[in-house]
Design a protein around this motif. Structure first.
Motif, PDB file in Angstrom:
ATOM      1  N   LYS A  83      26.571 -59.682 -11.098  1.00 36.88           N
ATOM      2  CA  LYS A  83      25.127 -59.825 -11.174  1.00 36.88           C
ATOM      3  C   LYS A  83      24.603 -60.603  -9.970  1.00 36.88           C
ATOM      4  O   LYS A  83      24.954 -61.758  -9.760  1.00 36.88           O
ATOM      5  N   ALA A  84      23.797 -59.931  -9.155  1.00 35.46           N
ATOM      6  CA  ALA A  84      23.081 -60.558  -8.034  1.00 35.46           C
ATOM      7  C   ALA A  84      24.006 -61.387  -7.140  1.00 35.46           C
ATOM      8  O   ALA A  84      23.730 -62.551  -6.845  1.00 35.46           O
ATOM      9  N   ILE A  85      25.077 -60.765  -6.680  1.00 31.56           N
ATOM     10  CA  ILE A  85      26.033 -61.460  -5.812  1.00 31.56           C
ATOM     11  C   ILE A  85      25.562 -61.374  -4.365  1.00 31.56           C
ATOM     12  O   ILE A  85      25.320 -60.293  -3.834  1.00 31.56           O
ATOM     13  N   ASN A  86      25.440 -62.526  -3.731  1.00 30.25           N
ATOM     14  CA  ASN A  86      25.108 -62.608  -2.312  1.00 30.25           C
ATOM     15  C   ASN A  86      26.100 -63.559  -1.645  1.00 30.25           C
ATOM     16  O   ASN A  86      26.174 -64.730  -2.016  1.00 30.25           O
ATOM     17  N   LEU A  87      26.843 -63.050  -0.695  1.00 33.27           N
ATOM     18  CA  LEU A  87      27.771 -63.909   0.041  1.00 33.27           C
ATOM     19  C   LEU A  87      28.128 -63.264   1.372  1.00 33.27           C
ATOM     20  O   LEU A  87      27.931 -62.062   1.582  1.00 33.27           O
ATOM     21  N   SER A  88      28.646 -64.085   2.267  1.00 34.48           N
ATOM     22  CA  SER A  88      29.104 -63.601   3.566  1.00 34.48           C
ATOM     23  C   SER A  88      30.487 -64.183   3.842  1.00 34.48           C
ATOM     24  O   SER A  88      30.802 -65.298   3.411  1.00 34.48           O
ATOM     25  N   ILE A  89      31.302 -63.416   4.541  1.00 38.39           N
ATOM     26  CA  ILE A  89      32.670 -63.816   4.846  1.00 38.39           C
ATOM     27  C   ILE A  89      32.862 -63.720   6.357  1.00 38.39           C
ATOM     28  O   ILE A  89      32.549 -62.689   6.966  1.00 38.39           O
ATOM     29  N   ASN A  90      33.348 -64.788   6.941  1.00 37.00           N
ATOM     30  CA  ASN A  90      33.477 -64.861   8.390  1.00 37.00           C
ATOM     31  C   ASN A  90      34.820 -64.317   8.863  1.00 37.00           C
ATOM     32  O   ASN A  90      35.818 -64.353   8.140  1.00 37.00           O
TER      33      ASN A  90
END
Length: 439
Positions: free
Chosen positions: A46-53
């Motif tokens: 549900k509503a996942i927001n993330l960034s991976i470097n």
């Protein structure tokens, strides 16, 4: 700042006959249990927001049913989202055709599974080479490359064995070698070590850390074990019932849990073992750069305390006190080794647990010095004591011991205190950096 390698935006996954029909309920904030009870649909994410470097180990953790395995299967589209966007190096994974997706999976990402996923009828060397085989690499080339990775993971001599002839730890090493053999930039590891015995699991963690130091892959690691997450992760995302409740560096999550759910995870963690000096060190309060006693005393006048860290073009040299400089004045003109206080320098990578005795028994904040001899900061006793505040009852003994050390040191006259030698400590040399001395 470099653009993230992977970006996840407003990702939703609902399992059921008609997921789109229940999305308004999900977005309105209905709980996972309520949606299941009224519609028969399961909210996976549900509503996942993330960034991976690029080049980091990004750990996704949570309890069973939290959505972590569902999440990792979205990266290579083993599962398609109900809504949301997944970008890998700016490419929309959802927009890939079947052929493009096949190439993406073969060349961009490799996966290591919890139950090893080896082909039982193939030898170890052929299992490792399998990814290259489906890439249509010729047999000689793929076997040569597989041999290199087999030796890298410590299985030389097992080339002709079959998976059933190996231990669990050895099988997982084969799985890891197979994933690395394709040279994929991104490594997906779904509970990769959870089926292993504790000792073997620890060894596999060590090997992954060692390999990552050399390879700098982007690794997405799924686990339900916080100790494993803290040990491996550059950053950690914690899921609960399909929602992202906190993400950040291990020390941020350990010291600043976002809610009761995260706090329940971290309450029993040995903070002194999990946190490093770098996590809690402060900027050095005062530096002296002079080379003569007279100039050093002039610089010392501007210090708030009666000691400072001596730093030259060659790097950190030692701790200078006003008292020692005054005693040396008139006897010598330049700063030499005998003027320095016996204060151990410590590495920023050392666990707090390994430097606890030195920190609590020293009259001075310990200098933090990197492998190149540069002064990075100072470790204060108060900062170490703060680690144990709000600690769980299971760690009360450590807190009591550290408080007792502090009290004892306050009651002991400075001239009677016996600080550890700069070059002689109770810990392995890898944990403590020997002071660089001015010649």
């Amino acid at each position: 700042m470099d653009k993230p390698l992977i970006e996840i935006t407003d990702l939703y996954k609902v399992f059921g006959r008609d997921p789109k029909s229940v999305m308004p309920r999900v977005k309105a904030g209905e709980s996972k249990d309520a949606v299941l009870a009224s519609t028969g649909h399961t909210v996976g994410l549900k509503a996942i927001n993330l960034s991976i470097n690029k080049g980091e180990i990004f750990v996704i953790m949570g309890l069973s049913g939290s959505g972590k395995s569902t999440m990792i299967r979205h990266f290579n589209r083993l599962i398609d989202p109900t809504e949301g966007k997944i970008l890998v190096e700016g490419v929309d994974v959802m927009a890939l055709s079947a052929k493009e997706l096949e190439q993406f999976r073969r060349h961009k990402m490799s996966m290591v599974f919890q139950r090893f996923g080896l082909l039982p009828h193939r030898t170890v060397i052929d299992n490792i080479a399998y990814g290259l085989e489906i890439q249509h690499i010729d047999k000689i080339t793929r076997l040569e490359k597989a041999q290199q990775w087999l030796e890298t993971v410590g299985l030389k001599g097992y080339e002709r064995q079959y998976p059933a002839q190996l231990s669990g730890g050895q099988q997982q090493r084969v799985g890891l070698a197979r994933a690395l053999c394709t040279d994929a930039e991104i490594l997906l590891m779904d509970e990769a070590f959870s089926a292993l015995d504790p000792l073997i699991r620890s060894e596999m963690q060590d090997q992954l850390i060692e390999l990552q130091d050399k390879l700098q892959k982007t690794i997405i690691f799924i686990t339900h074990d916080l100790d494993e997450a803290l040990r491996l992760g550059d950053r950690i995302a914690i899921l609960k019932d399909g929602e992202l409740v906190q993400q950040g560096r291990p020390d941020e999550i350990l010291l600043h849990p976002a809610d009761d759910y995260v706090e329940a995870f971290v309450k029993d963690v040995n903070r002194a073992r999990a946190l490093t000096v770098e996590n809690v060190m402060q900027p050095p309060a005062a530096r002296i750069t002079a080379t003569t006693i007279t100039d050093a005393l002039e610089q010392m006048k501007r210090c708030k305390q009666d000691y400072a860290y001596h730093v030259t073009d060659e790097g950190y040299q030692g701790v200078l006190t006003k008292e020692a400089l005054l005693d040396a004045q008139g006897q010598q003109s330049t700063i030499c080794e005998k003027v320095y206080e016996a204060v151990p320098a410590i590495s920023p990578d050392s666990a707090i647990e390994t430097v606890l005795t030195e920190t609590m028994s020293s009259d001075y904040s310990l200098p933090v010095v990197d492998d190149e001899g540069n002064l990075q900061g100072a470790l204060e006793r108060s900062a170490v004591a703060d680690i144990f505040s709000d600690y769980s009852e299971s760690d009360a003994e450590i807190k009591t011991d550290s408080s007792a050390l502090l009290k004892a040191e306050k009651e002991t006259p400075r001239e009677a205190a016996s600080a550890p030698s700069i070059t002689s400590t109770q810990h392995d040399s890898s944990e403590t950096v020997t002071n660089h001395k001015a010649s």
